[in-house]
Write a protein that holds these residues in place. Structure first.
Motif, short mmCIF file in Angstrom:
data_model
loop_
_atom_site.label_atom_id
_atom_site.label_comp_id
_atom_site.label_asym_id
_atom_site.label_seq_id
_atom_site.Cartn_x
_atom_site.Cartn_y
_atom_site.Cartn_z
N ALA A 328 0.81 -1.22 0.00
CA ALA A 328 0.00 0.00 0.00
C ALA A 328 0.84 1.27 0.00
O ALA A 328 0.33 2.35 -0.29
N GLY A 329 2.12 1.14 0.36
CA GLY A 329 2.94 2.34 0.46
C GLY A 329 2.60 3.16 1.69
O GLY A 329 2.65 4.39 1.66
N ASP A 359 -0.52 14.22 4.36
CA ASP A 359 0.03 12.87 4.43
C ASP A 359 -1.01 11.87 4.93
O ASP A 359 -1.05 10.72 4.47
N ILE A 360 -1.83 12.27 5.88
CA ILE A 360 -2.88 11.36 6.37
C ILE A 360 -3.88 11.07 5.26
O ILE A 360 -4.29 9.92 5.05
N HIS A 361 -4.30 12.10 4.53
CA HIS A 361 -5.20 11.88 3.38
C HIS A 361 -4.56 10.93 2.36
O HIS A 361 -5.21 10.02 1.87
N LEU A 362 -3.28 11.16 2.06
CA LEU A 362 -2.60 10.30 1.08
C LEU A 362 -2.52 8.87 1.57
O LEU A 362 -2.75 7.92 0.80
N ALA A 363 -2.22 8.69 2.86
CA ALA A 363 -2.16 7.33 3.42
C ALA A 363 -3.50 6.64 3.29
O ALA A 363 -3.58 5.46 2.90
N LEU A 364 -4.57 7.34 3.60
CA LEU A 364 -5.91 6.74 3.52
C LEU A 364 -6.28 6.41 2.06
O LEU A 364 -6.89 5.36 1.80
N GLU A 365 -5.90 7.27 1.14
CA GLU A 365 -6.15 6.97 -0.29
C GLU A 365 -5.40 5.71 -0.71
O GLU A 365 -5.96 4.86 -1.42
N ARG A 366 -4.15 5.59 -0.29
CA ARG A 366 -3.36 4.41 -0.65
C ARG A 366 -3.93 3.14 -0.01
O ARG A 366 -3.97 2.08 -0.65
N LEU A 367 -4.38 3.26 1.22
CA LEU A 367 -4.97 2.10 1.89
C LEU A 367 -6.27 1.68 1.20
O LEU A 367 -6.55 0.48 1.06
N GLU A 368 -7.05 2.65 0.76
CA GLU A 368 -8.29 2.33 0.05
C GLU A 368 -7.99 1.61 -1.26
O GLU A 368 -8.64 0.61 -1.60
#
Length: 375
Positions: A328-329, A359-368
């Motif tokens: 997921a990165g 960064d939190i938004h990007l992490a959540l997008e990658r996890l999705e």
């Protein structure tokens, strides 16, 4: 050739360093290691610029007098009872070397911050961990009865973290009272790791120092309070009259913390109070906590909302820290990193929300995206 000692041979890269290294190698969003994303406050940077060129040589091992006095005023103790250290890690090590040794036991709760265990062993003592109660709906709870049952004639100290990393627990007044009663009953030292003392949500946590000043050593950190984890300025607030003995140990560990950074922290501490810096920081972190927690829940994770620190714990049946950083990165810390004697709950992860909103938004997008690929 001579060989390294067993202590050196047994050492290994910490999980926090490893996950940060993997995050950097793979371009992952680092929600693992707990360092803030942004710069420190302007008033602290200005204080550091002023100190460089003026306060650059050795300070006394106990610390710059201006910083000891500033900490005494901030914590409500005598500055003479403060010992300044190279970060809270050194503070904890100085206490381990000063308070227990071969044949002694040190009680800790589990999940446990990983540095507590090797520091006890390097002092020659045995760490004894007592598991916290864990409920998938209610989260984490401290069991005073289990802690009391673990005391033996060899027990020398209780080592506790409040607010608690990794769970975000803030102990209640009743729980703290039970700890103090236990320590007094068995004449134990209390080491209270309070590096997150200004990072709480709700009522201000009670410091164990205020309940048992005669036996409590409080550990603090400018890195956590002022968003400068790399400055390595920490401290110990000792029971009255005991800081001199700590200074004797502290002078052979690193001798003194960086002099200009000590001066900068001394100047910044009263400003942080006057300008409401900690209040603003708590509001910021509460918003980031809610963003991360809500996003993780939407992806099927059970999230246990913290009452303190800038970490949250979560359970997800299909995620591991390794699969997330690789697939997921996104880097997080595996729950088993905080367990020594007992099994970690399956699927437990710790994520830091001291990162930028982007960064939190990007992490959540990658996890999705990761979740969609696997479904």
């Amino acid at each position: 050739m001579p060989q390294l000692t067993a202590r050196a041979s047994a050492s290994q890269e910490s999980v926090f360093a490893r996950m940060s290294r993997l995050a950097a190698q793979r371009g992952a969003v680092n929600l693992g290691q707990g360092f803030p994303a942004g710069p420190p406050p302007a008033f602290l940077r200005a204080a550091a610029r002023h100190a460089v060129g003026r306060t650059d040589q050795y300070t006394p091992p106990a610390g710059l007098s201006a910083l000891r006095d500033a900490l005494g005023a901030d914590l409500g103790v005598d500055g003479a009872d403060i010992t300044v250290t190279c970060g809270a890690t050194e503070a904890l090590n100085v206490l381990a070397l000063s308070l227990y040794g071969p044949g002694d036991e040190v009680l800790m709760l589990e999940p446990v911050f990983d540095v507590y265990l090797p520091q006890a062993r390097l002092a020659g003592a045995t760490p004894v961990t007592v598991p916290m109660r864990f409920d998938p709906q209610a989260g984490w709870a401290f069991d005073p009865g289990a802690l009391a049952a673990a005391v033996t004639p060899r027990t020398r100290a209780l080592l506790l973290n409040t607010p608690y990393n990794p769970t975000g627990t803030v102990f209640t007044p009743d729980e703290l009272a039970s700890i103090v009663a236990l320590a007094r009953q068995h004449d134990l030292w209390i080491i209270s790791d309070e590096v997150y003392d200004e990072l709480y949500f709700g009522e201000r946590p009670v410091s164990l120092r205020t309940l048992a000043p005669e036996r409590t050593f409080t550990v603090g950190s400018a890195g956590k309070r002022l968003e400068v984890t790399g400055w390595r300025v920490g401290w110990i607030a000792a029971p009255p009259g005991l800081s001199g003995a700590l200074g004797g140990v502290r002078q052979v560990t690193s001798f003194c913390a960086p002099a200009p950074l000590q001066a900068a922290v001394a100047a910044a501490l009263p400003v942080a109070r006057q300008e409401g810096f900690y209040d603003a920081l708590r509001r910021e972190y509460a918003a980031r906590r809610d963003l991360l927690a809500g996003g993780l829940r939407a992806l099927g994770a059970a999230v246990f909302e913290p009452r303190g620190t800038y970490f949250l714990t979560a359970l997800h049946p299909d995620w591991t820290a390794e699969s997330l950083v690789e697939g997921a990165g996104v880097a997080v810390i595996p729950g088993e990193a905080f367990y020594a004697r007992h099994a970690a709950p399956a699927g437990l992860l710790r994520a830091a929300f001291c990162k930028s909103t982007d960064d939190i938004h990007l992490a959540l997008e990658r996890l999705e995206r990761h979740q969609r690929r696997r479904s």
